[in-house]
Design a protein around this motif. Structure first.
Motif, mmCIF file in Angstrom:
data_model
loop_
_atom_site.group_PDB
_atom_site.id
_atom_site.type_symbol
_atom_site.label_atom_id
_atom_site.label_comp_id
_atom_site.label_asym_id
_atom_site.label_seq_id
_atom_site.Cartn_x
_atom_site.Cartn_y
_atom_site.Cartn_z
ATOM 1 N N ARG A 39 -15.937 63.199 -42.647
ATOM 2 C CA ARG A 39 -16.394 63.340 -41.252
ATOM 3 C C ARG A 39 -16.611 62.008 -40.571
ATOM 4 N NH1 ARG A 39 -20.302 67.433 -43.402
ATOM 5 N NH2 ARG A 39 -19.186 69.399 -43.254
ATOM 6 N N LYS A 98 -2.874 57.207 -39.143
ATOM 7 C CA LYS A 98 -3.936 58.017 -39.728
ATOM 8 C C LYS A 98 -4.654 57.213 -40.803
ATOM 9 C CE LYS A 98 -1.698 62.494 -39.256
ATOM 10 N NZ LYS A 98 -1.151 63.630 -39.991
ATOM 11 N N ASP A 118 -11.140 58.616 -30.712
ATOM 12 C CA ASP A 118 -12.111 57.532 -30.838
ATOM 13 C C ASP A 118 -11.426 56.184 -31.013
ATOM 14 O OD1 ASP A 118 -14.020 59.486 -30.791
ATOM 15 O OD2 ASP A 118 -14.411 59.458 -32.952
ATOM 16 N N PRO A 175 -12.988 58.012 -38.001
ATOM 17 C CA PRO A 175 -12.854 58.118 -36.538
ATOM 18 C C PRO A 175 -11.702 59.036 -36.146
ATOM 19 C CG PRO A 175 -12.915 55.826 -37.243
ATOM 20 C CD PRO A 175 -12.756 56.668 -38.484
ATOM 21 N N LYS A 176 -11.942 59.864 -35.152
ATOM 22 C CA LYS A 176 -10.883 60.734 -34.649
ATOM 23 C C LYS A 176 -9.898 59.901 -33.841
ATOM 24 C CE LYS A 176 -14.239 64.414 -34.410
ATOM 25 N NZ LYS A 176 -15.136 63.608 -35.237
ATOM 26 N N GLU A 177 -8.694 60.418 -33.690
ATOM 27 C CA GLU A 177 -7.664 59.686 -32.929
ATOM 28 C C GLU A 177 -8.177 59.325 -31.539
ATOM 29 O OE1 GLU A 177 -4.660 58.411 -33.874
ATOM 30 O OE2 GLU A 177 -5.415 58.971 -35.835
ATOM 31 N N ALA A 227 -8.202 70.106 -40.505
ATOM 32 C CA ALA A 227 -8.058 69.099 -39.459
ATOM 33 C C ALA A 227 -6.700 69.212 -38.779
ATOM 34 C CB ALA A 227 -8.232 67.703 -40.050
ATOM 35 N N ASN A 230 -15.460 69.738 -32.954
ATOM 36 C CA ASN A 230 -14.627 68.656 -33.483
ATOM 37 C C ASN A 230 -15.205 68.012 -34.737
ATOM 38 O OD1 ASN A 230 -12.575 68.784 -31.627
ATOM 39 N ND2 ASN A 230 -13.610 67.437 -30.181
ATOM 40 N N THR A 290 -11.041 65.709 -38.230
ATOM 41 C CA THR A 290 -10.479 64.384 -38.352
ATOM 42 C C THR A 290 -9.273 64.422 -39.271
ATOM 43 O OG1 THR A 290 -12.684 63.471 -38.076
ATOM 44 C CG2 THR A 290 -11.012 62.021 -38.975
ATOM 45 N N GLU A 291 -8.122 64.005 -38.754
ATOM 46 C CA GLU A 291 -6.910 63.990 -39.567
ATOM 47 C C GLU A 291 -6.888 62.731 -40.427
ATOM 48 O OE1 GLU A 291 -3.051 65.357 -38.062
ATOM 49 O OE2 GLU A 291 -4.064 65.411 -36.117
#
Length: 152
Positions: free
Chosen positions: A143, A12, A150, A146-148, A40, A57, A61-62
């Motif tokens: 925001r 993360k 991504d 990057p999301k996991e 998130a 989404n 984002t975590e």
């Protein structure tokens, strides 16, 4: 290299809040970050079982929230100044009272830790930082993580 180490799949993003509990602004920023992180995390499980509608989404984002009351180290301070626009951007003066340069900021911080201005939010993985309590700017920074999905 630093970004690559933390950008590995499954890791993360680490977001640090340099916090001062006696500051109302800093306490507000802590609340904003905790709420964004909780949202998130709570949506992450839902997303695994539902469609990945991009609209839903946007704020999922975590990140790992690291809250510290200690001032940054000299190396961290150098990075933060760079993240805020570099040595010639006036960033040093935004985060260390009265500092006119990076070296001046480091010297002033060593002399008086209270010269460090909080709240300051730093996303170490992306090399971004924000000084102050503007909720829209803080959320923009969060925001942009990057999301996991991504990262894979």
């Amino acid at each position: 290299m630093f970004k690559r180490l933390f950008g590995e799949h499954g890791a993360k993003n680490v977001v640090t809040l340099f916090h001062k509990p006696s500051s109302q602004a800093s306490t507000r920023v802590l609340t904003i970050l905790k709420q964004a992180n909780a949202q998130a995390v709570s949506h992450a499980t839902e997303d695994q079982a539902s469609s990945h509608d991009p609209q839903n989404n946007a704020e999922r984002t975590e990140f790992e929230l690291d809250v510290t009351e200690a001032p940054p180290t000299s190396d961290q301070l150098k990075n933060i100044i760079e993240y805020l626009g570099g040595a010639n951007s006036g960033a040093a003066g935004k985060i260390v009272s009265g500092a006119s340069s990076e070296s001046d900021a480091i010297r002033k911080l060593k002399e008086n830790a209270e010269s460090f201005q909080r709240p300051l939010v730093v996303d170490w993985n992306q090399g971004k930082a924000f000084a102050g309590e503007d909720e829209s700017e803080i959320m923009k920074l969060i925001r942009s993580i990057p999301k996991e999905t991504d990262k894979a």
